[in-house]
Motif scaffolding. Structure first.
Motif, PDB file in Angstrom:
ATOM      1  N   CYS A 254     -25.577  -8.379 -27.518  1.00 29.48           N
ATOM      2  CA  CYS A 254     -26.127  -9.742 -27.526  1.00 29.48           C
ATOM      3  C   CYS A 254     -27.627  -9.724 -27.833  1.00 29.48           C
ATOM      4  N   VAL A 256     -31.452 -11.968 -28.053  1.00 24.44           N
ATOM      5  CA  VAL A 256     -32.321 -13.106 -27.774  1.00 24.44           C
ATOM      6  C   VAL A 256     -33.350 -13.163 -28.899  1.00 24.44           C
ATOM      7  N   SER A 274     -31.652 -12.581 -19.191  1.00 24.02           N
ATOM      8  CA  SER A 274     -30.590 -12.090 -20.069  1.00 24.02           C
ATOM      9  C   SER A 274     -30.432 -10.578 -19.970  1.00 24.02           C
ATOM     10  N   ASN A 283     -22.365  -9.776 -21.152  1.00 18.40           N
ATOM     11  CA  ASN A 283     -23.223 -10.865 -21.609  1.00 18.40           C
ATOM     12  C   ASN A 283     -24.709 -10.562 -21.444  1.00 18.40           C
ATOM     13  N   ALA A 285     -28.288  -9.157 -22.559  1.00 19.95           N
ATOM     14  CA  ALA A 285     -28.963  -8.981 -23.853  1.00 19.95           C
ATOM     15  C   ALA A 285     -29.261  -7.507 -24.094  1.00 19.95           C
ATOM     16  N   THR A 368     -22.386 -13.184 -27.675  1.00 13.29           N
ATOM     17  CA  THR A 368     -23.323 -14.245 -27.312  1.00 13.29           C
ATOM     18  C   THR A 368     -24.668 -13.993 -27.981  1.00 13.29           C
ATOM     19  N   GLU A 369     -25.204 -15.017 -28.612  1.00 18.44           N
ATOM     20  CA  GLU A 369     -26.521 -14.934 -29.248  1.00 18.44           C
ATOM     21  C   GLU A 369     -27.352 -16.127 -28.785  1.00 18.44           C
ATOM     22  N   ALA A 370     -28.649 -15.891 -28.564  1.00 17.78           N
ATOM     23  CA  ALA A 370     -29.524 -16.937 -28.025  1.00 17.78           C
ATOM     24  C   ALA A 370     -30.765 -17.102 -28.889  1.00 17.78           C
ATOM     25  N   MET A 392     -26.439 -19.764 -27.561  1.00 15.16           N
ATOM     26  CA  MET A 392     -27.295 -20.411 -26.582  1.00 15.16           C
ATOM     27  C   MET A 392     -28.576 -20.920 -27.238  1.00 15.16           C
ATOM     28  N   SER A 396     -30.243 -18.547 -21.120  1.00 19.17           N
ATOM     29  CA  SER A 396     -29.939 -17.128 -20.993  1.00 19.17           C
ATOM     30  C   SER A 396     -28.537 -16.802 -21.499  1.00 19.17           C
ATOM     31  N   THR A 397     -28.391 -15.607 -22.065  1.00 19.86           N
ATOM     32  CA  THR A 397     -27.062 -15.129 -22.462  1.00 19.86           C
ATOM     33  C   THR A 397     -26.147 -14.947 -21.257  1.00 19.86           C
ATOM     34  N   THR A 400     -22.747 -17.022 -20.453  1.00 18.89           N
ATOM     35  CA  THR A 400     -21.415 -16.867 -21.036  1.00 18.89           C
ATOM     36  C   THR A 400     -20.505 -16.249 -19.992  1.00 18.89           C
TER      37      THR A 400
END
Length: 446
Positions: A254, A256, A274, A283, A285, A368-370, A392, A396-397, A400
């Motif tokens: 993941c 951020v 994250s 989940n 980062a 998940t990507e933020a 996101m 924060s990741t 998820t």
């Protein structure tokens, strides 16, 4: 429980400890017999009322609490064997049960009682031009096999979620947790039986060697779907080796991305949460990307904050040059592909949102990507062009998660695109069927 019930549970726990000690290799016939038992039970579980399923969940929770001493004893044998084998302490922590963890397992089952039963829910309905009434409703999948690593709490979680969704469950945990899993399953099986549900609604795959996993993966016709939960190696082995349909759960590489217009204190808070809230979960980062336009202001503060939290930064040259007094290690291309599951993060400076998206396309796993930004256009570009189960914006990741999404419970996070994507709650453990009601209509010849 009656004295006979106590004896049944105790003998099941003892059998599990013996099997674990022997490192027993199960035969194909034994594994397929277990799958057939689950298949037969699935037909009954599918017809169980909501009240019956909820009664079973309550009985399962009570039984875990009642037998916590026996469960802890079985788990202690697993933990002792793991230590003697030189297992890393982080993995031993995941293996270990405590009174509090058993209490959480029981509470999780009780939480399922309050959730709506998905079975019979109408997905859509309409009247066709022919006058037929068409209704699509949710139905159970049948036999759900869960192949998972280390954590014995998954045994109770998976059994409860599968049962509430009307399925029988076939459980194959890691050999290192075999005594723990056998003890938990013995308790849960006795509990469901006590309320009139079939004992084989919950079945543990026999044996501790890897051949039993292969037999489950190829039990097409007996097992309806497999859900692997664990590291990348486990998931890939199941996906590549199965003839049974697989719902692929998430390897979480993941990201951020901190946009040029980001609020810096907000971005640092999101990045730290994250990365450091629970580094060992999917989940968390594993990469931070920083737009060049904000890098000089953001990187020194972010690097210091990460280092203060114990995070090792694997930085590209541009990020390292701006990190000030904070030590970094040079990032390799492989670092940007790594799901660390530890207090490590890969870091890079990028030209802007377009370059960030391209970086994520090369290295991301679709989990998940933020983005952290105050630019609506950048947020729109990111959310529309990033291909992931969850995207996101200024969050924060770590969000998820089935519980955080309001699903109440989750069996895993799917990164595939068929049937289920993202956190898989009760609805994702169902299929659908069409019910078509007529008044004698027949179809004209074409």
């Amino acid at each position: 429980m009656t004295a006979q019930s106590e004896s049944t549970v105790a003998s099941g726990i003892a059998a599990g400890a013996d099997d674990a000690a022997r490192g027993r290799a199960a035969t194909e016939a034994e594994v397929l017999a277990a799958a057939r038992s689950a298949k037969a039970a699935a037909r009954e579980v599918a017809l169980a009322s909501t009240d019956t399923k909820n009664a079973a969940l309550g009985a399962m929770a009570a039984a875990l609490r009642e037998h916590s001493g026996a469960l802890l004893a079985a788990n202690a044998a697993d933990v002792d064997a793991a230590r003697r084998a030189g297992t890393a302490e982080a993995l031993i922590d995941r293996l270990t049960l405590t009174d509090a963890r058993i209490g959480s397992m029981a509470s999780g089952l009780e939480d399922l009682v309050a959730l709506p039963d998905p079975i019979g829910t109408v997905v859509r309905s309409s009247e066709l031009p022919s006058g037929l009434a068409l209704t699509q409703v949710r139905v159970p999948l049948g036999v759900v096999a869960i192949i998972y690593e280390a954590r014995p709490n998954v045994t109770a979680d998976a059994a409860g979620i599968a049962l509430k969704a009307g399925n029988a469950v076939l459980l194959r945990g890691s050999g290192s947790a075999y005594a723990s899993n056998e003890a938990i399953v013995a308790v849960l099986r006795q509990a469901v039986t006590s309320v009139g549900m079939p004992t084989d609604a919950i079945v543990l795959v026999p044996g501790t060697d890897r051949s039993s996993v292969k037999y489950v993966m190829t039990a097409r016709g007996l097992v309806d779907v497999i859900i692997p939960r664990g590291g990348a190696g486990l998931i890939r082995a199941v996906v590549d080796g199965s003839t049974v349909p697989v719902i692929e759960t998430g390897v979480g590489n993941c990201h951020v991305y901190v946009d040029a217009t980001a609020d810096i204190p907000m971005a640092i808070d999101i990045l730290l949460n994250s990365k450091t809230r629970r580094p060992s979960v999917c989940n968390a980062a594993e990469n931070v990307l920083v737009a060049r336009g904000i890098a000089a202001a953001f990187v020194p503060r972010a690097a210091a904050a990460l280092a203060a939290s114990g995070v090792t930064i694997h930085a590209d040259e541009a990020f390292a040059a701006l990190a000030g007094d904070t030590a970094t290690v040079p990032a390799t291309e492989a670092d940007f592909d790594t799901e660390y599951l530890s207090l490590d993060i890969a870091a890079a400076v990028v030209g802007g949102v377009d370059e960030a998206i391209e970086h994520i396309r090369r290295h991301g796993t679709g989990h998940t990507e933020a983005i952290v930004t105050s630019d609506d256009a950048a947020a729109a570009a990111f959310t529309s062009r990033i291909d992931a189960a969850a995207v996101m914006v200024n969050a924060s990741t770590a969000f998820t998660d089935g519980g955080e999404f309001g699903f109440g419970a989750e069996i895993g996070i799917s990164t595939q695109k068929l049937h289920a994507r993202g956190p898989m709650g009760l609805a994702e453990l169902t299929s659908t069927k069409y019910i078509v009601a007529g008044r004698g209509q027949t179809r004209a010849a074409s």
